[in-house]
Write a protein that holds these residues in place. Structure first.
Motif, short mmCIF file in Angstrom:
data_model
loop_
_atom_site.label_atom_id
_atom_site.label_comp_id
_atom_site.label_asym_id
_atom_site.label_seq_id
_atom_site.Cartn_x
_atom_site.Cartn_y
_atom_site.Cartn_z
N ALA A 1 0.37 55.17 49.24
CA ALA A 1 0.92 54.22 48.27
C ALA A 1 1.94 54.94 47.39
O ALA A 1 1.85 56.15 47.18
N GLN A 2 2.90 54.17 46.92
CA GLN A 2 3.94 54.75 46.07
C GLN A 2 4.12 53.89 44.84
O GLN A 2 4.01 52.67 44.91
N SER A 3 4.41 54.55 43.73
CA SER A 3 4.66 53.81 42.49
C SER A 3 5.49 54.68 41.56
O SER A 3 5.60 55.90 41.75
N VAL A 4 6.08 54.03 40.58
CA VAL A 4 6.92 54.71 39.61
C VAL A 4 6.55 54.22 38.22
O VAL A 4 6.34 53.02 38.02
N THR A 5 6.47 55.15 37.27
CA THR A 5 6.22 54.81 35.88
C THR A 5 7.35 55.34 35.02
O THR A 5 7.58 56.56 34.99
N VAL A 19 20.45 62.84 26.03
CA VAL A 19 19.68 61.70 26.54
C VAL A 19 18.57 62.23 27.45
O VAL A 19 18.80 63.11 28.28
N LEU A 20 17.37 61.68 27.28
CA LEU A 20 16.25 61.98 28.16
C LEU A 20 15.54 60.68 28.51
O LEU A 20 15.01 60.01 27.63
N LEU A 21 15.55 60.31 29.77
CA LEU A 21 14.83 59.14 30.25
C LEU A 21 13.76 59.64 31.21
O LEU A 21 14.07 60.28 32.21
N ARG A 22 12.50 59.31 30.92
CA ARG A 22 11.39 59.92 31.64
C ARG A 22 10.88 59.04 32.77
O ARG A 22 10.79 57.82 32.64
N CYS A 23 10.52 59.70 33.85
CA CYS A 23 10.03 59.00 35.03
C CYS A 23 8.96 59.85 35.71
O CYS A 23 9.19 61.03 35.99
N ASN A 24 7.82 59.26 35.99
CA ASN A 24 6.79 59.89 36.80
C ASN A 24 6.55 59.04 38.04
O ASN A 24 6.63 57.81 37.98
N TYR A 25 6.24 59.67 39.12
CA TYR A 25 6.07 58.95 40.38
C TYR A 25 4.73 59.31 41.01
O TYR A 25 4.12 60.34 40.70
N SER A 26 4.32 58.45 41.89
CA SER A 26 3.14 58.71 42.72
C SER A 26 3.52 58.36 44.15
O SER A 26 4.06 57.29 44.40
N SER A 27 3.27 59.30 45.05
CA SER A 27 3.64 59.04 46.44
C SER A 27 2.69 59.76 47.38
O SER A 27 2.38 60.93 47.18
N SER A 28 2.26 59.06 48.40
CA SER A 28 1.40 59.65 49.42
C SER A 28 2.21 60.43 50.45
O SER A 28 1.64 61.12 51.29
N TYR A 29 3.51 60.30 50.39
CA TYR A 29 4.40 60.94 51.35
C TYR A 29 5.45 61.76 50.60
O TYR A 29 5.56 61.67 49.38
N PHE A 90 16.94 52.53 36.01
CA PHE A 90 15.77 52.36 36.85
C PHE A 90 15.51 53.62 37.67
O PHE A 90 16.41 54.14 38.34
N CYS A 91 14.28 54.07 37.61
CA CYS A 91 13.82 55.15 38.47
C CYS A 91 13.18 54.52 39.69
O CYS A 91 12.44 53.53 39.57
N VAL A 92 13.45 55.09 40.86
CA VAL A 92 13.05 54.45 42.12
C VAL A 92 12.51 55.50 43.08
O VAL A 92 13.07 56.60 43.17
N VAL A 93 11.47 55.17 43.80
CA VAL A 93 10.93 56.08 44.82
C VAL A 93 10.87 55.37 46.15
O VAL A 93 10.67 54.16 46.23
N SER A 94 11.11 56.13 47.21
CA SER A 94 10.89 55.60 48.55
C SER A 94 10.30 56.69 49.41
O SER A 94 10.27 57.86 49.02
N ARG A 95 9.88 56.31 50.57
CA ARG A 95 9.29 57.27 51.50
C ARG A 95 10.41 57.94 52.27
O ARG A 95 11.17 57.28 52.97
N ARG A 96 10.53 59.25 52.13
CA ARG A 96 11.60 59.98 52.79
C ARG A 96 11.47 59.88 54.30
O ARG A 96 10.38 60.03 54.86
#
Lengths: 115, 115
Positions: A1-5, A19-29, A90-96
Motif C-alpha cells: 500500500a502507498q500513501s502520502v501525508t 520555504v519548507l513544505l513537508r511530506c512523508n510517504y508510506s510505500s510497500s515498494y 502536492f506531494c505524490v508517490v507512485s510505485r517505481r
C-alpha cells in the motif's frame, strides 16, 4: 500500500525567506516521488521528481527536495520565496517501475507568500 | 514535444443535463490517459484510467463514464448530472512502461458547476 501525508495544510512565509513544505510517504515498494504545483484555476505542473538516482533532486523555479529513506520523507525546499511561488503544492508517490502511472496524492499544502 | 489539451475550460450545467469533457494529447502515441476530479478543499481523486483504445478502468462508482475512441483522445461523460458532480476535472497522460518514473502530465483543467 502507498500513501502520502503532507504535514501542513497551510504555510505562510515572507518574500525572500526560505520555504519548507513537508511530506512523508508510506510505500510497500520502491517509490517514485513527485512534487506538483497548482496555481489557482490551473492544472498541475511538475516541479521535480525522484526515481532512483541522486537523493537530492533539483527542480524548476529554484525548488529542490531530498529523498530520505530512513525518515520516509521527501520535503520540498527553496532558499528564497518569491511572490509567484504562492500556490498549492502536492506531494505524490507512485510505485517505481509500474507500467501504469498510478499516483497517490497528498491533500496539498497552500503556500502564501507575504510581501 | 508533447502537449495536452482539455476543453471546455469552464462549464455551468443544470442538474439532469448531459456532460462531455474532451481531452487530446499530441506528440506521443499509446499514452496512458487519466481523468481526475478535484473537489473544493480536497485532494485529487482518480476517476478513470485507460491503457489503450476502448480500454477504460473505473476507480470509483459514480455518475460518470469515460471513453477512448482514439489513441490520444479521452472523453468524460455523464447522461444526467448531479449537484455532487461539481468540481475541477483534470485530464492527464503518462508514457507506458514506467520508464519515465511514472511521471504524469496534466491538462489545464475544466471547472464544472452543476446548478
Amino acid at each position: 500500500a502507498q500513501s502520502v501525508t503532507q504535514l501542513d495544510s497551510h504555510v505562510s512565509v515572507s518574500e525572500g525567506t526560505p520555504v519548507l513544505l513537508r511530506c512523508n510517504y508510506s510505500s510497500s515498494y520502491s517509490p517514485s516521488l513527485f512534487w506538483y504545483v497548482q496555481h489557482p484555476n490551473k492544472g498541475l505542473q511538475l516541479l521535480l521528481k525522484y526515481t532512483s538516482a541522486a537523493t537530492l533532486v533539483k527542480g524548476i523555479n529554484g525548488f529542490e527536495a531530498e529523498f530520505k529513506k530512513s525518515e520516509t520523507s521527501f520535503h520540498l525546499t527553496k532558499p528564497s520565496a518569491h511572490m509567484s511561488d504562492a500556490a498549492e503544492y502536492f506531494c505524490v508517490v507512485s510505485r517505481r517501475g509500474s507500467t501504469l502511472g498510478r499516483l497517490y496524492f497528498g491533500r496539498g499544502t497552500q503556500l502564501t507568500v507575504w510581501p | 514535444s508533447q502537449t495536452i489539451h482539455q476543453w471546455p475550460a469552464t462549464l455551468v450545467q443544470p442538474v439532469g443535463s448531459p456532460l462531455s469533457l474532451e481531452c487530446t494529447v499530441e506528440g506521443t502515441s499509446n499514452p496512458n490517459l487519466y481523468w481526475y476530479r478535484q473537489a473544493a478543499g480536497r485532494g485529487l481523486q482518480l476517476l478513470f484510467y485507460s491503457v489503450g483504445i476502448g480500454q477504460i478502468s473505473s476507480e470509483v462508482p459514480q455518475n460518470l463514464s469515460a471513453s477512448r475512441p482514439q489513441d490520444r483522445q479521452f472523453i468524460l461523460s455523464s447522461k444526467k448530472l448531479l449537484l455532487s458532480d461539481s468540481g475541477f476535472y483534470l485530464c492527464a497522460w503518462s508514457l507506458t512502461g514506467g520508464i519515465s518514473g511514472n511521471t504524469i502530465y496534466f491538462g489545464e483543467g475544466s471547472w464544472l458547476t452543476v446548478v
